[in-house]
Design a protein around this motif. Structure first.
Motif, PDB file in Angstrom:
ATOM      1  N   THR A  93      -4.493   1.352  -3.035  1.00  0.00           N
ATOM      2  CA  THR A  93      -4.635  -0.103  -2.925  1.00  0.00           C
ATOM      3  C   THR A  93      -3.964  -0.756  -4.118  1.00  0.00           C
ATOM      4  O   THR A  93      -3.675  -0.106  -5.135  1.00  0.00           O
ATOM      5  N   ARG A 106      -4.719   9.997   0.741  1.00  0.00           N
ATOM      6  CA  ARG A 106      -5.355   8.691   0.711  1.00  0.00           C
ATOM      7  C   ARG A 106      -4.289   7.606   0.603  1.00  0.00           C
ATOM      8  O   ARG A 106      -3.103   7.904   0.410  1.00  0.00           O
ATOM      9  N   THR A 107      -4.775   6.386   0.674  1.00  0.00           N
ATOM     10  CA  THR A 107      -3.889   5.217   0.583  1.00  0.00           C
ATOM     11  C   THR A 107      -4.245   4.464  -0.681  1.00  0.00           C
ATOM     12  O   THR A 107      -5.410   4.118  -0.922  1.00  0.00           O
ATOM     13  N   ASP A 163      -2.077  -1.188   9.745  1.00  0.00           N
ATOM     14  CA  ASP A 163      -2.512   0.188   9.437  1.00  0.00           C
ATOM     15  C   ASP A 163      -1.310   0.948   8.894  1.00  0.00           C
ATOM     16  O   ASP A 163      -0.468   1.441   9.655  1.00  0.00           O
ATOM     17  N   PRO A 164      -1.201   1.048   7.580  1.00  0.00           N
ATOM     18  CA  PRO A 164      -0.016   1.734   7.027  1.00  0.00           C
ATOM     19  C   PRO A 164       0.053   3.213   7.391  1.00  0.00           C
ATOM     20  O   PRO A 164       1.150   3.771   7.538  1.00  0.00           O
ATOM     21  N   ARG A 165      -1.083   3.889   7.526  1.00  0.00           N
ATOM     22  CA  ARG A 165      -1.068   5.327   7.883  1.00  0.00           C
ATOM     23  C   ARG A 165      -0.493   5.517   9.284  1.00  0.00           C
ATOM     24  O   ARG A 165       0.369   6.375   9.509  1.00  0.00           O
ATOM     25  N   MET A 194       0.848  -1.189   0.000  1.00  0.00           N
ATOM     26  CA  MET A 194       0.000   0.000   0.000  1.00  0.00           C
ATOM     27  C   MET A 194       0.880   1.234   0.000  1.00  0.00           C
ATOM     28  O   MET A 194       1.874   1.299   0.743  1.00  0.00           O
ATOM     29  N   ASP A 195       0.471   2.220  -0.853  1.00  0.00           N
ATOM     30  CA  ASP A 195       1.224   3.467  -0.961  1.00  0.00           C
ATOM     31  C   ASP A 195       0.409   4.590  -0.328  1.00  0.00           C
ATOM     32  O   ASP A 195      -0.819   4.685  -0.515  1.00  0.00           O
ATOM     33  N   LEU A 196       1.107   5.441   0.414  1.00  0.00           N
ATOM     34  CA  LEU A 196       0.477   6.599   1.058  1.00  0.00           C
ATOM     35  C   LEU A 196       0.677   7.830   0.161  1.00  0.00           C
ATOM     36  O   LEU A 196       1.810   8.144  -0.221  1.00  0.00           O
ATOM     37  N   TYR A 254      -1.644  14.237   4.157  1.00  0.00           N
ATOM     38  CA  TYR A 254      -2.107  12.893   3.814  1.00  0.00           C
ATOM     39  C   TYR A 254      -3.414  12.996   3.069  1.00  0.00           C
ATOM     40  O   TYR A 254      -4.368  13.641   3.530  1.00  0.00           O
ATOM     41  N   THR A 270       3.183   4.869   9.524  1.00  0.00           N
ATOM     42  CA  THR A 270       4.014   5.907   8.895  1.00  0.00           C
ATOM     43  C   THR A 270       4.019   7.202   9.697  1.00  0.00           C
ATOM     44  O   THR A 270       5.071   7.836   9.858  1.00  0.00           O
ATOM     45  N   LYS A 273       5.863   3.609   0.854  1.00  0.00           N
ATOM     46  CA  LYS A 273       5.384   2.343   0.314  1.00  0.00           C
ATOM     47  C   LYS A 273       5.511   1.306   1.440  1.00  0.00           C
ATOM     48  O   LYS A 273       6.608   0.953   1.852  1.00  0.00           O
TER      49      LYS A 273
END
Length: 379
Positions: A46, A43-44, A97-99, A32-34, A41, A102, A62
């Protein structure tokens, strides 16, 4: 002019290509890319094809969504009995939770490593060395609970924590090896003693059973032997009564037994009476009375000449044997006297006089007269 127009057209084409490249983003699976828009920020992204606003949206990070494994270097830890041990740990985690992973923490791997070290020191510090070596599962569960609770707000899920190795000091390792060796030697000695005990017990039981069986076999053999002897005696007794022997046969049997009595190895001295004929006459009278009691009568069909001849031979053998025994008795008396009498003659010990030898002719004559007497009476 044409050159300027060509340069402008080329620049516009290049800008268009760059814009299209920046507007299209392809995200692979399990990543997933932020996206940030003007530093904030947005969105993320998919996995798959995603469109961005060129020169406005940028990819900040990433994030790999797969489960990851991190091995931390050995950490010195002090136990409750003041021993320093080195512990290697292995951590299994994944980003959920990638957000948060990060923006909530700058470097979550370093944070997890430090949190693992501090938690491990707290747990091991309350245990001694022996319990620390045998309570790995308890330590793993405690570490997993503390790390999962702390890293949850970072968007990290700790799936498993494992202690890879616990290394005590070299001196402690030597002592532990000696203790283990002594324990194994003790177990080996116990097993050897138990095996020897069992073998002795089994051997004693086997000897007991063998002795019982031997005694039983001996008892049965003696019983069978006694029964056989009883049956043989009963058979002989019945045969004698059925045969109804005469007086002559009994006297003949007695005369045949005399040489065997004289030849016995245990007979040191055998005294033959001088009046052998009178003894034979008394024996014949007793046997004759016995035959009259049982109703014995000699058979008329017996060859009297053969019986007389065999009786004469038996009488001669008995007389010869009596003469030999008499000579041996005299020789023994002379040896035991210990000297000679006055005048060169051998002295005789005080006692009974030596019996006179009986000639075989007299024995035969008297035996014939005894045999003729019953015939005259019957005639």
């Amino acid at each position: 002019m044409d050159l300027v127009i060509a340069v402008l057209v080329g620049a516009v084409a290049l800008i268009t290509v760059i814009t299209l490249i920046r507007a299209v983003r392809i995200v692979p699976q399990q990543r997933m890319d932020l996206v940030e828009r003007l530093g904030r920020y947005q969105r993320t992204l998919t996995p798959g094809l995603n469109l961005l606003v060129p020169f406005v949206d940028t990819v900040r990070a990433k994030v790999d969504m797969r489960e990851q494994v991190v091995s931390f270097p050995p950490q010195p830890v002090i136990t409750s009995d003041n021993l320093v041990v080195s512990i290697d740990t292995v951590l299994y985690f994944k980003v959920v939770d990638p957000r948060a992973a990060t923006y909530e923490i700058a470097n979550f791997l370093q944070a997890i490593e430090q949190l693992t070290v501090t938690t491990l020191r707290n747990v091991i510090g309350s245990l001694d060395l022996e319990r620390a070596l045998t309570s790995r599962e308890e330590i793993n569960q405690h570490l997993s609970g503390v790390l999962d609770e702390t890293t949850g707000r970072w968007g990290i899920k700790v799936t498993r924590v494992e202690i890879k190795a616990i290394e005590p000091p070299p001196s402690i390792r030597d002592s532990m090896e000696k203790q283990m060796r002594a324990e194994r030697d003790r177990r080996a000695a116990i097993l050897t003693a138990e095996g020897h005990k069992q073998s002795q017990i089994l051997g004693a039981e086997g000897e007991k059973q063998a002795a019982v069986l031997r005694a039983d076999g001996d008892r049965q053999a003696r019983i069978l032997q006694a029964e056989g002897q009883a049956k043989a005696i009963r058979t002989v007794f019945d045969a004698i009564h059925q045969a109804n022997p005469s007086q002559k046969v009994l006297a003949y049997q007695y005369l045949q037994a005399l040489p065997q009595i004289a030849n016995g190895q245990s007979n040191k001295m055998w005294i033959v009476p001088a009046e052998l004929t009178k003894a034979l006459e008394g024996l014949g009278g007793a046997l004759g009375g016995l035959s009259q009691m049982v109703g014995d009568a000699p058979s008329q069909e017996v060859d009297s000449s053969a019986v007389e001849r065999e009786a004469a031979e038996a009488a001669e053998a008995a007389a010869a044997e009596a003469q030999r025994v008499n000579d041996e008795v005299r020789a023994a008396e002379q040896v035991t006297s210990g000297g000679t009498a006055a005048g060169g003659a051998k002295a005789r010990p005080a006692g009974l006089p030596a019996p006179e030898p009986v000639p075989a002719s007299e024995l035969l004559g008297e035996l014939n007269s005894e045999q003729q007497r019953p015939q005259a009476e019957h005639g």
